[in-house]
Write a protein that holds these residues in place. Structure first.
Motif, PDB file in Angstrom:
ATOM      1  N   VAL A 127     -79.769  23.248 -58.693  1.00 12.42           N
ATOM      2  CA  VAL A 127     -80.982  22.812 -58.889  1.00 12.42           C
ATOM      3  C   VAL A 127     -81.946  24.341 -58.276  1.00 12.42           C
ATOM      4  CG1 VAL A 127     -81.630  20.587 -58.129  1.00 12.42           C
ATOM      5  CG2 VAL A 127     -81.114  21.812 -56.466  1.00 12.42           C
ATOM      6  N   GLY A 128     -82.645  24.836 -59.639  1.00 12.81           N
ATOM      7  CA  GLY A 128     -83.366  25.515 -59.012  1.00 12.81           C
ATOM      8  C   GLY A 128     -85.265  25.417 -59.062  1.00 12.81           C
ATOM      9  N   THR A 129     -85.452  26.204 -57.853  1.00 15.67           N
ATOM     10  CA  THR A 129     -86.691  26.367 -57.237  1.00 15.67           C
ATOM     11  C   THR A 129     -87.676  27.879 -58.186  1.00 15.67           C
ATOM     12  OG1 THR A 129     -86.843  26.587 -55.217  1.00 15.67           O
ATOM     13  CG2 THR A 129     -86.880  23.956 -56.411  1.00 15.67           C
ATOM     14  N   GLN A 130     -88.961  27.814 -58.321  1.00 16.55           N
ATOM     15  CA  GLN A 130     -89.967  28.998 -58.484  1.00 16.55           C
ATOM     16  C   GLN A 130     -91.234  28.677 -57.533  1.00 16.55           C
ATOM     17  OE1 GLN A 130     -89.867  30.966 -62.329  1.00 16.55           O
ATOM     18  NE2 GLN A 130     -89.573  32.876 -61.571  1.00 16.55           N
ATOM     19  N   GLY A 131     -92.001  29.817 -57.294  1.00 15.51           N
ATOM     20  CA  GLY A 131     -93.347  29.699 -57.024  1.00 15.51           C
ATOM     21  C   GLY A 131     -94.291  29.962 -57.654  1.00 15.51           C
ATOM     22  N   ARG A 132     -95.662  30.383 -57.430  1.00 14.16           N
ATOM     23  CA  ARG A 132     -96.491  30.291 -58.492  1.00 14.16           C
ATOM     24  C   ARG A 132     -97.083  31.873 -58.025  1.00 14.16           C
ATOM     25  NH1 ARG A 132    -101.968  29.173 -58.277  1.00 14.16           N
ATOM     26  NH2 ARG A 132    -103.203  28.891 -60.097  1.00 14.16           N
ATOM     27  N   HIS A 133     -97.065  33.206 -59.083  1.00 13.48           N
ATOM     28  CA  HIS A 133     -98.020  34.087 -58.035  1.00 13.48           C
ATOM     29  C   HIS A 133     -98.938  34.666 -59.316  1.00 13.48           C
ATOM     30  CE1 HIS A 133     -96.329  35.923 -62.562  1.00 13.48           C
ATOM     31  NE2 HIS A 133     -95.097  35.674 -62.109  1.00 13.48           N
ATOM     32  N   ALA A 134     -99.007  33.108 -60.444  1.00 12.66           N
ATOM     33  CA  ALA A 134    -100.360  33.375 -61.069  1.00 12.66           C
ATOM     34  C   ALA A 134    -101.096  35.183 -61.414  1.00 12.66           C
ATOM     35  CB  ALA A 134    -101.605  33.280 -60.354  1.00 12.66           C
ATOM     36  N   ASP A 135     -99.855  35.265 -62.119  1.00 10.24           N
ATOM     37  CA  ASP A 135    -100.236  36.899 -62.093  1.00 10.24           C
ATOM     38  C   ASP A 135    -100.878  37.853 -60.667  1.00 10.24           C
ATOM     39  OD1 ASP A 135     -99.336  37.462 -64.553  1.00 10.24           O
ATOM     40  OD2 ASP A 135    -101.286  36.818 -65.598  1.00 10.24           O
ATOM     41  N   GLY A 136     -99.953  37.776 -59.564  1.00 17.11           N
ATOM     42  CA  GLY A 136    -100.994  39.124 -58.936  1.00 17.11           C
ATOM     43  C   GLY A 136    -102.047  37.867 -57.845  1.00 17.11           C
ATOM     44  N   MET A 137    -102.776  37.020 -58.695  1.00 20.10           N
ATOM     45  CA  MET A 137    -103.527  36.666 -57.628  1.00 20.10           C
ATOM     46  C   MET A 137    -103.231  35.297 -57.199  1.00 20.10           C
ATOM     47  SD  MET A 137    -105.745  38.253 -59.184  1.00 20.10           S
ATOM     48  CE  MET A 137    -107.129  36.955 -58.720  1.00 20.10           C
ATOM     49  N   GLY A 138    -102.321  34.915 -56.777  1.00 21.49           N
ATOM     50  CA  GLY A 138    -101.741  33.656 -56.123  1.00 21.49           C
ATOM     51  C   GLY A 138    -100.408  34.464 -55.302  1.00 21.49           C
ATOM     52  N   ASN A 139     -99.846  33.289 -54.749  1.00 22.88           N
ATOM     53  CA  ASN A 139     -98.679  33.139 -53.374  1.00 22.88           C
ATOM     54  C   ASN A 139     -97.879  31.920 -52.957  1.00 22.88           C
ATOM     55  OD1 ASN A 139     -96.671  35.045 -52.882  1.00 22.88           O
ATOM     56  ND2 ASN A 139     -97.235  35.238 -50.524  1.00 22.88           N
ATOM     57  N   GLU A 140     -97.750  30.376 -53.497  1.00 22.68           N
ATOM     58  CA  GLU A 140     -97.528  29.736 -52.924  1.00 22.68           C
ATOM     59  C   GLU A 140     -96.301  29.286 -53.858  1.00 22.68           C
ATOM     60  OE1 GLU A 140    -101.817  29.959 -54.485  1.00 22.68           O
ATOM     61  OE2 GLU A 140    -100.315  29.685 -56.037  1.00 22.68           O
ATOM     62  N   PHE A 141     -95.343  28.910 -52.839  1.00 19.79           N
ATOM     63  CA  PHE A 141     -94.048  29.020 -53.233  1.00 19.79           C
ATOM     64  C   PHE A 141     -93.520  27.237 -51.977  1.00 19.79           C
ATOM     65  CE2 PHE A 141     -94.572  33.014 -51.221  1.00 19.79           C
ATOM     66  CZ  PHE A 141     -93.234  32.282 -49.916  1.00 19.79           C
ATOM     67  N   ALA A 142     -92.256  26.916 -52.518  1.00 19.81           N
ATOM     68  CA  ALA A 142     -92.132  25.565 -51.587  1.00 19.81           C
ATOM     69  C   ALA A 142     -91.087  26.504 -50.316  1.00 19.81           C
ATOM     70  CB  ALA A 142     -91.411  24.463 -52.274  1.00 19.81           C
ATOM     71  N   GLN A 143     -90.854  26.598 -49.291  1.00 26.19           N
ATOM     72  CA  GLN A 143     -89.916  27.316 -48.584  1.00 26.19           C
ATOM     73  C   GLN A 143     -89.045  26.294 -48.459  1.00 26.19           C
ATOM     74  OE1 GLN A 143     -91.787  29.051 -44.188  1.00 26.19           O
ATOM     75  NE2 GLN A 143     -92.567  31.030 -45.344  1.00 26.19           N
TER      76      GLN A 143
END
Length: 887
Positions: A127-143
């Protein structure tokens, strides 16, 4: 239509061998590529329409093309085959999209989830996972996150690894894709990703699943509980430890080890998987608890299928009371009633080979949705590690009567699959173009490699010729002067070590280092370096040469006669280790390992006491047969291999130390060459310590004999073992010997915790996982090797000191885990690069719980210093360990 034809062809090929290989079954299943439709992705909740479930796809295409030199093309993340790996990364969109749950889950709860419906059963390995960076406007991911899966959409199972851990470590930033192997893999249609975090952090996820379609169609199997064997006071458990069904009375409505794609080894006491209990790979039963003489298994499938055969992987180690089943009878059911006329199959008995094997049971094209098979015992025990079925890919016509079989049935498309036929020609054209480009790149790289090897061989030939000429001149000079000491001539065989980094200015080819020995037992001058780990017979079980295979220079006689190489005549002297032992007095008990040029066997030797030296301890040796290890050379070995074998005998006969394994005798009177060495009754140190626990608070008032229980050991005894290893290595260092493979697997344990250093570890299947293959040829124990040995190919006494630090760490952790177990082999190699750069980013082995700070800081860490000259000597470490025992 073209795409359907290709798909039918793939299904036909897969049906011919409906048996999953987890190393190859690593294809992306469609979250990234779009094959999984939006309506098949759902979630428990989401913030807004822009963070809905359908946006939980990875936005980066990751193409893994592995083009094998062996003629195979596959798409694994990592493969054990010989191939060139090309990695392409294509950004097809922005960074806004991701699934973000509306309400965060509790730290230990599982409320929010992202669900993927694969529309059919799949074998999922990664399985592979990735976060959401929103072109630098966000920094949400699952640790961290967990996974639940289901085959029918109603019964959900929480995935856990082989050690029972459910939480998977996820992302550390919002950009990188983190891939995690599911070990064990799962068979499911529905998969849920469930983030685990606290309320202080916002979580967003993009996911991808990797695997392949589950062609068996097996939904569950029902079997009795696996049982436990007591073998030589060793508890061997044959339970199905990864079964995901119910376990009230037997195992029901689930799948487990019989479908995990992992086959058991020939010896059921050992396993492919590091750190598990004996018997882990097999599920087994004893005939003592089955009065009817058979074990009944029931297999349920997703729909009615046309079955051609069943393959059962079974152990056949009859020397331990285990054999392949005598007979199997299978009953078939398409609806509620079992059909008349079961199929009975009797495998051909094998009373010669004890290898585990697949037994193919012909099912005669019977149609069924449920199969019940009764496996009859052929001995005390029956052990299975894998069961696979071969059938038509889909049979949906359930109106066929009992006992009748369909005619001219062909695989048909699963109606649940949705295939987009648009732009098929464009897709095929793009794939053809990519393959053409890759082929051109491969041809260029192969041509460059061939050209570089030709230049390298030419330069080596010049160096070898120059070295040979110089040694020849020295030999003639010494022979003319009738010197009491003579020098050795060089070997010209090619190195078995493959460079993995660019050639450095101070690089030394391991097999080109001239290794020397004292010419007389009482001489301490003219010492030349050699290697204890020579041995074509100690090669890996898969046929690769030993990584430390040495081109030992021919030993020369210092008599008035001319200089001669090692031959049969030296074995007629009075040295007991060079005396001929009668072959008929050797009784073979067990094969310890097998290599490219020979084998290593555990034997009993009658009358060996007459061949022992006076300096060997014999007060506890009775007249009963002595346990010894016998290295044999293959009959078809070439002349060079025979010469190297004889040279190794001559070298080992010179070693005299209580902590070094001793050569006892030889068998060289015929073309079959054998050498007989000591073998301690408690086996190797790794397995010895692995079965013990630390006695953390021994009673000082009790006698020493009462302090050590059968299943525990004290810290003082562990340090005593380390002192003995340091003493043996101090002796080798005094002779300028370089061991190259120092580890607990290469240390033997005798009575009263006596330790002797050997070199059998490489030849044993049990430790295959401790060695890493370089470019398909050389195998290296990289987790024990210094940075300069891996990067520069330098093997010195300082690199042995590094390995001693790792060995000491193994001892103080009781060998419960492999060094750097949290790192992959590639990450271990990358870590050696950090030692080379010395920027403070290198990772050290952690301090064992029972290890004092002084031993860890002043001894272990000093063994792993970057500068080899700053590492302590074995003499210093021996003294320091002795001092720590008395402290």
């Amino acid at each position: 239509m073209e795409f359907k034809v290709i798909r039918l062809f793939v299904l036909f090929v897969a049906t011919a061998k409906a048996q999953v290989n987890p190393e190859v079954c690593r294809y992306p299943l469609g979250m990234t590529g779009g094959q999984i439709q939006d309506e098949d992705i759902s979630a428990s909740s989401y913030w807004s329409e822009s963070t809905a479930a359908k946006f939980g796809r990875q936005l980066l295409f990751h193409f893994y093309f592995s083009v094998s030199l062996c003629g195979q093309i596959s798409l694994p993340e990592r493969s054990s085959h010989c191939f060139y790996l090309f990695f392409f990364r294509l950004d097809i969109g922005g960074g806004d999209g991701a699934w973000c749950p509306d309400i965060m889950s509790e730290p230990h709860g599982l409320k929010e989830y992202l669900q993927v419906d694969l529309r059919s059963l799949h074998f999922i390995t990664l399985v592979g996972t990735q976060g959401r960076h929103a072109d630098g406007m966000g920094n949400e991911f699952a640790q961290r996150y967990r996974i639940k899966y289901s085959r029918d959409g109603s019964n959900w199972v929480s995935w856990q690894d082989r050690k029972g851990q459910q939480v998977i470590e996820g992302n550390r930033n919002a950009y990188d894709v983190v891939l995690k192997d599911l070990e064990p893999p799962i068979i499911a249609r529905y998969v849920r990703f469930m983030p685990v975090t606290d309320h202080s952090m916002i979580v967003c996820m993009r996911v991808e699943l990797y695997g392949c379609e589950w062609l068996d169609g097996l939904v569950s199997y029902n079997i009795p509980d696996g049982q436990q064997m007591i073998y030589r006071d060793l508890e061997v458990s044959f339970n199905d430890s990864v079964y995901d069904g119910a376990s009230a009375e037997g195992l029901t409505k689930g799948l487990g080890q019989l479908t995990d794609g992992t086959w058991g080894l020939d010896d059921f006491l050992h396993s492919h998987i590091y750190g598990v209990w004996p018997g882990y790979d097999y599920v087994g039963w004893s005939n003592r608890t089955f009065p009817k003489g058979y074990v009944e298994m029931i297999f349920d499938f997703d729909h009615v299928r046309n079955f051609t055969s069943m393959k059962v992987h079974s152990s056949n180690m009859f020397s331990r009371g285990v054999r392949v089943f005598r007979q199997v009878t299978c009953f078939f059911r398409s609806d509620s009633e079992w059909e008349p006329g079961p199929v009975t199959f009797r495998p051909t008995p094998d009373r010669v080979s004890q290898r585990a094997r697949f037994v193919t049971v012909t099912l005669g094209d019977r149609t069924a949705k449920t199969i019940k098979c009764r496996f009859h015992f052929n001995d005390v025990w029956m052990l299975f590690s894998e069961v696979a079925f071969q059938s038509g890919s889909a049979v949906y016509n359930t109106s066929i009567g009992p006992g009748k079989h369909p005619k001219n049935t062909l695989p048909v498309d699963d109606p649940t699959h949705k295939v987009d036929d648009s732009n098929t020609r464009i897709l095929i054209g793009c794939l053809v173009a990519i393959i053409a480009i890759l082929s051109a790149i491969i041809v260029i790289m192969l041509w460059r490699q061939v050209w570089q090897k030709m230049l390298e061989k030419a330069s080596r030939r010049l160096l070898d010729d120059d070295l040979t000429a110089r040694l020849a001149i020295q030999n003639r000079a010494f022979s003319f002067r009738h010197s009491s000491l003579s020098s050795d001539s060089g070997s010209t065989s090619n190195s078995t070590y493959e460079r993995i980094y660019p050639l450095c200015a101070d690089y030394q080819e391991p097999s080109r280092l001239i290794r020397k020995l004292p010419e007389f037992a009482n001489s301490t001058e003219n010492l030349k370096s050699s290697s204890l780990c020579t041995a074509a017979t100690a090669s890996g079980s898969d046929g690769a040469p030993h990584y430390a295979e040495a081109d030992i220079i021919s030993l020369q006689e210092s008599s008035d006669s001319s200089i001669t190489a090692v031959n049969m005549s030296p074995f007629t002297g009075t040295d007991p280790a060079m005396r001929e032992f009668p072959r008929e007095k050797l009784s073979f008990k067990e094969k310890l390992g097998e290599g490219q040029f020979g084998e290593v066997h555990l034997c009993e030797a009658e009358g060996m006491q007459d061949f022992l030296d006076e300096d060997l301890s014999t007060e506890e040796i009775s007249k009963s047969p002595l346990l010894v290890a016998v290295k044999t050379l293959r009959e078809d070995a070439n002349k060079n291999a025979r010469n190297d074998f004889l040279k190794e005998i001559r070298i080992m006969s010179r070693l005299r130390d209580p902590n070094i394994v001793r050569l006892l005798a030889v068998c060289v009177d015929t073309d079959l060459l054998w050498m007989i060495t000591e073998y301690m009754e408690n086996g190797d140190l790794n397995q010895f310590l692995c079965n013990l626990r630390l006695n953390e608070a021994p009673d000082e008032d009790k006698p020493e004999q009462e302090e050590e229980k059968g299943d525990s050991i004290s810290y003082i005894k562990l340090i005593s073992m380390a002192v003995q290893i340091a003493s043996g290595m101090k002796y080798l260092a005094s002779l300028n010997f370089v061991h190259r493979d120092l580890a607990t697997r290469n240390c033997l344990v005798g009575k009263n915790y006596t330790i002797r250093i050997a070199d059998f570890g490489m030849s044993r299947n049990l430790y295959k996982g401790d060695y890493y293959r370089i470019q398909g040829r050389a195998v290296l124990p990289i987790r024990w090797m210094s940075w300069e040995s891996i990067l520069l190919g330098k093997f010195t006494m300082a690199s042995d000191v590094w390995a001693f630090g790792v060995t000491l760490w193994e001892i103080l952790t009781l060998c419960k885990e492999q060094p750097y177990s949290q790192l992959s082999d590639e990450q271990v190699i990358e870590n050696t690069g950090e030692f080379f750069r010395d920027k403070g980013k290198q990772v050290y082995l952690p301090k064992p719980p029972c290890c004092p700070d002084t031993v860890y800081n002043d001894l272990m860490l000093t063994c792993w210093r970057r500068n080899a000259k700053q590492r302590p000597s074995f003499q210093e470490m021996h003294a320091q360990l002795q001092e720590s025992m008395s402290a």
